[in-house]
Design an enzyme around this catalytic site. Structure first.
Site, short mmCIF file in Angstrom:
data_model
loop_
_atom_site.label_atom_id
_atom_site.label_comp_id
_atom_site.label_asym_id
_atom_site.label_seq_id
_atom_site.Cartn_x
_atom_site.Cartn_y
_atom_site.Cartn_z
N HIS A 189 49.16 16.71 60.75
CA HIS A 189 49.40 18.15 60.81
C HIS A 189 48.68 18.72 62.04
O HIS A 189 47.89 18.02 62.69
CB HIS A 189 48.86 18.83 59.54
C1 T46 Z 1 42.05 18.19 59.28
C2 T46 Z 1 41.73 16.76 59.07
C3 T46 Z 1 40.81 16.22 60.12
C4 T46 Z 1 40.46 21.36 49.98
O1 T46 Z 1 40.59 21.76 48.83
N1 T46 Z 1 39.54 21.92 50.80
C5 T46 Z 1 39.33 21.49 52.08
O2 T46 Z 1 38.47 22.04 52.79
C6 T46 Z 1 40.16 20.43 52.58
C7 T46 Z 1 39.98 19.94 54.01
C8 T46 Z 1 41.08 19.87 51.75
N2 T46 Z 1 41.22 20.32 50.47
C9 T46 Z 1 42.17 19.66 49.57
C10 T46 Z 1 43.63 19.85 49.98
C11 T46 Z 1 44.27 18.55 49.53
O3 T46 Z 1 44.64 18.65 48.18
O4 T46 Z 1 41.93 18.26 49.64
C12 T46 Z 1 43.14 17.53 49.63
C13 T46 Z 1 43.24 16.63 50.87
O5 T46 Z 1 43.40 17.45 52.04
P1 T46 Z 1 44.35 17.05 53.24
O6 T46 Z 1 45.51 16.28 52.75
O7 T46 Z 1 44.64 18.27 54.05
O8 T46 Z 1 43.38 16.07 54.06
P2 T46 Z 1 43.61 15.36 55.47
O9 T46 Z 1 42.64 14.26 55.56
O10 T46 Z 1 45.03 15.03 55.70
O11 T46 Z 1 43.22 16.49 56.58
C14 T46 Z 1 41.90 16.99 56.64
C15 T46 Z 1 41.93 18.52 56.78
O12 T46 Z 1 42.72 19.07 55.73
C16 T46 Z 1 42.46 18.99 58.09
O13 T46 Z 1 42.14 20.36 58.29
O14 T46 Z 1 42.16 18.65 60.41
O15 T46 Z 1 41.21 16.45 57.78
#
Ligand code: T46
Length: 138
Positions: free
Chosen positions: A49
């Site tokens: 993303h």
């Molecule tokens: C990014 C990269 C480097 C939350 O509830 N709070 C939070 O602060 C975050 C980051 C995530 N979440 C929840 C949302 C999803 O249900 O945790 C789950 C996993 O998040 P996500 O799929 O967005 O994680 P990544 O590893 O794909 O991405 C993350 C960050 O979301 C993003 O901002 O830049 O790490």
């Protein structure tokens, strides 16, 4: 590309190392959130993303991982394998984290609270946003 590796100062002595992360001192933005990921499974790609406004610094504080970066014009791969290197990502940059070592802990300092509306999770939508931004800047 709006990304930069920042070498943070290591405060080492005979006991070991320490890194300090300070708002507006060695982090060039105000931050509201810290999160970290660990126990990432083999062959997993995370991220996939871009963010509209969020600024972040990624630290692999233990182990290693790679980050694929793409601003719609240029692509880059960065290896994070030292706890004192921070990867600053600002602006419209597509990111994917991959090749996590088993012991990897990826910690992120973020300029704002979690907000799903700041995410662009579709690559074609990301490319559209990039061309709109480029057209505005011309
Ligand atoms: C990014 C990269 C480097 C939350 O509830 N709070 C939070 O602060 C975050 C980051 C995530 N979440 C929840 C949302 C999803 O249900 O945790 C789950 C996993 O998040 P996500 O799929 O967005 O994680 P990544 O590893 O794909 O991405 C993350 C960050 O979301 C993003 O901002 O830049 O790490």
């Amino acid at each position: 590309m709006n990304v930069k590796i920042i070498p943070f100062q290591q405060h080492g002595d005979s006991r070991g190392q320490l890194i300090a992360i300070e708002e507006k001192i060695n982090v060039p933005f105000e931050f509201k959130r810290v999160y970290f990921m660990y126990e990432t499974k083999k062959n997993v790609r995370r991220g996939l993303h871009a963010h509209k406004k969020l600024k972040q610094i990624l630290f692999c504080v233990h182990g290693s991982c790679k980050v694929h970066l793409d601003d719609g014009m240029e692509q880059r791969e960065v290896l994070l394998d030292k706890p004192y290197y921070g990867l600053l990502i600002e602006g419209l940059v597509w990111r994917e984290m991959y090749d996590f070592s088993e012991d990897a802990v990826l910690m992120v300092i973020a300029s704002d609270f979690y907000d799903e509306s700041d995410y662009i999770r579709d690559y074609n939508e990301f490319l559209k946003e990039v061309s709109v931004k480029n057209a505005k800047e011309k």
